[in-house]
Motif scaffolding. Structure first.
Motif, PDB file in Angstrom:
ATOM      1  N   ILE A 191     -18.514 -44.201 -67.646  1.00 15.81           N
ATOM      2  CA  ILE A 191     -18.681 -42.990 -66.856  1.00 15.81           C
ATOM      3  C   ILE A 191     -17.666 -43.024 -65.714  1.00 15.81           C
ATOM      4  O   ILE A 191     -17.673 -43.956 -64.898  1.00 15.81           O
ATOM      5  N   ILE A 192     -16.802 -42.020 -65.675  1.00 16.69           N
ATOM      6  CA  ILE A 192     -15.797 -41.916 -64.620  1.00 16.69           C
ATOM      7  C   ILE A 192     -16.215 -40.806 -63.666  1.00 16.69           C
ATOM      8  O   ILE A 192     -16.241 -39.634 -64.031  1.00 16.69           O
ATOM      9  N   LEU A 193     -16.581 -41.188 -62.454  1.00 17.50           N
ATOM     10  CA  LEU A 193     -16.975 -40.224 -61.434  1.00 17.50           C
ATOM     11  C   LEU A 193     -15.791 -39.958 -60.509  1.00 17.50           C
ATOM     12  O   LEU A 193     -15.203 -40.898 -59.956  1.00 17.50           O
ATOM     13  N   ILE A 194     -15.458 -38.690 -60.365  1.00 16.27           N
ATOM     14  CA  ILE A 194     -14.318 -38.292 -59.529  1.00 16.27           C
ATOM     15  C   ILE A 194     -14.853 -37.677 -58.231  1.00 16.27           C
ATOM     16  O   ILE A 194     -15.708 -36.798 -58.275  1.00 16.27           O
ATOM     17  N   LYS A 195     -14.365 -38.122 -57.109  1.00 16.80           N
ATOM     18  CA  LYS A 195     -14.859 -37.640 -55.823  1.00 16.80           C
ATOM     19  C   LYS A 195     -14.309 -36.252 -55.492  1.00 16.80           C
ATOM     20  O   LYS A 195     -13.675 -36.025 -54.439  1.00 16.80           O
ATOM     21  N   LYS A 196     -14.557 -35.333 -56.405  1.00 15.38           N
ATOM     22  CA  LYS A 196     -14.109 -33.949 -56.239  1.00 15.38           C
ATOM     23  C   LYS A 196     -15.106 -33.024 -56.933  1.00 15.38           C
ATOM     24  O   LYS A 196     -15.917 -33.468 -57.751  1.00 15.38           O
ATOM     25  N   ILE A 197     -15.017 -31.743 -56.622  1.00 21.50           N
ATOM     26  CA  ILE A 197     -15.810 -30.728 -57.306  1.00 21.50           C
ATOM     27  C   ILE A 197     -15.005 -30.236 -58.496  1.00 21.50           C
ATOM     28  O   ILE A 197     -13.945 -29.614 -58.324  1.00 21.50           O
ATOM     29  N   VAL A 234     -15.623 -45.210 -60.127  1.00 24.71           N
ATOM     30  CA  VAL A 234     -15.520 -44.134 -59.150  1.00 24.71           C
ATOM     31  C   VAL A 234     -14.061 -44.042 -58.708  1.00 24.71           C
ATOM     32  O   VAL A 234     -13.474 -45.027 -58.252  1.00 24.71           O
ATOM     33  N   VAL A 235     -13.465 -42.850 -58.875  1.00 22.00           N
ATOM     34  CA  VAL A 235     -12.053 -42.660 -58.529  1.00 22.00           C
ATOM     35  C   VAL A 235     -11.917 -41.490 -57.570  1.00 22.00           C
ATOM     36  O   VAL A 235     -12.830 -40.670 -57.416  1.00 22.00           O
ATOM     37  N   GLU A 236     -10.759 -41.414 -56.929  1.00 28.04           N
ATOM     38  CA  GLU A 236     -10.561 -40.406 -55.885  1.00 28.04           C
ATOM     39  C   GLU A 236     -10.080 -39.067 -56.411  1.00 28.04           C
ATOM     40  O   GLU A 236     -10.347 -38.031 -55.814  1.00 28.04           O
ATOM     41  N   ASP A 237      -9.342 -39.070 -57.539  1.00 29.35           N
ATOM     42  CA  ASP A 237      -8.723 -37.809 -57.955  1.00 29.35           C
ATOM     43  C   ASP A 237      -8.542 -37.733 -59.466  1.00 29.35           C
ATOM     44  O   ASP A 237      -8.834 -38.682 -60.202  1.00 29.35           O
ATOM     45  N   GLU A 238      -8.048 -36.571 -59.915  1.00 24.21           N
ATOM     46  CA  GLU A 238      -7.896 -36.286 -61.338  1.00 24.21           C
ATOM     47  C   GLU A 238      -6.900 -37.217 -62.012  1.00 24.21           C
ATOM     48  O   GLU A 238      -7.131 -37.675 -63.141  1.00 24.21           O
ATOM     49  N   ALA A 274     -21.269 -34.614 -53.592  1.00 21.14           N
ATOM     50  CA  ALA A 274     -22.330 -35.588 -53.341  1.00 21.14           C
ATOM     51  C   ALA A 274     -21.930 -36.475 -52.162  1.00 21.14           C
ATOM     52  O   ALA A 274     -20.763 -36.794 -51.972  1.00 21.14           O
ATOM     53  N   SER A 275     -22.909 -36.881 -51.378  1.00 18.33           N
ATOM     54  CA  SER A 275     -22.640 -37.789 -50.261  1.00 18.33           C
ATOM     55  C   SER A 275     -22.292 -39.177 -50.802  1.00 18.33           C
ATOM     56  O   SER A 275     -22.615 -39.524 -51.945  1.00 18.33           O
TER      57      SER A 275
END
Length: 224
Positions: free
Chosen positions: A215-221, A47-51, A26-27
């Motif tokens: 809700i934890i959104l991770i900036k990864k697929i 919103v976090v960057e990684d696992e 997602a953008s």
């Protein structure tokens, strides 16, 4: 749980509907809009960057002594939650382990039902819409049930789960994820495929009391 890329090892010709769209990052603008919508509906959003950051946040959110149940989830495997949850480093009451330890089928079924009304239910979702809704589907009720029965819910998802509309949320959860899960089910259980026996759209967090859904959104697929 098998990761997305492993599905093609089992079935090389596999192609899920909407894969190009539903397996993309997602953008930043879409993430920002989604977070704003979710927060307006009483969800607590991180919103976090990684696992690794996601796992540390889960540990921080769930207090010691809490009863905890999880749903089957590739995302939870990928962030290391499953290994931590079934290990000995935490002070939670692991309800899933108690279910696995019970060998009587009827008693195990009763434990599964009771576990859904836990203090903290940890899961991923099939989709999250830009409008701030969660989309959840399953075959047995052990994922959907936790969202309605647990006192608190912790959702972990890669930003690939974010979609532009509610109609796309339904498609992602009940078609794309179902097709991926069917490949996994054929490999794991030797069945013709999975089914979507239950599906819900969650439009708002707790209305009558304190906010109870993180809700934890991770900036990864991640995940399917």
């Amino acid at each position: 749980m098998y990761k997305y890329n492993q599905l093609f090892e089992f079935e090389p010709n596999f192609k899920a509907d909407g894969a190009d769209k539903f397996r993309s990052n997602a953008s930043d603008e879409l993430i920002k809009e989604t977070v704003k919508s979710l927060e307006s509906k009483n969800f607590i959003v991180h919103v976090v960057e990684d696992e690794a950051s996601a796992l540390e946040l889960v540990k921080k959110i769930i207090p010691d002594g809490s009863s905890v149940m999880d749903a089957g989830s590739v995302t939870l495997d990928e962030i290391g939650f499953k290994s931590y949850y079934f290990g000995n480093e935490h002070k939670w009451d692991n309800l899933h382990q108690k279910i696995l330890d019970e060998k009587d089928g009827a008693s195990q079924g009763n434990l599964r039902k009771k576990a859904l009304a836990c203090d903290y239910f940890v899961s991923s979702v099939g989709a999250i819409s830009k409008q701030g809704s969660l989309f959840v589907a399953d075959a047995s009720g052990t994922r959907v049930g936790g969202f309605t029965a647990a006192s608190n819910v912790v959702v972990v998802a890669g930003v690939n789960k974010i979609v532009e509309s509610e109609s796309e949320g339904v498609k992602r959860a009940t078609i794309f994820c179902y097709q991926c899960e069917s490949v996994r089910a054929r490999k794991a259980y030797g069945v013709p495929g999975s089914i979507v026996a239950n599906s819900i759209q969650i439009n708002h967090s707790n209305v009558f009391g304190p906010k109870n859904t993180n809700i934890i959104l991770i900036k990864k697929i991640l995940g399917y």
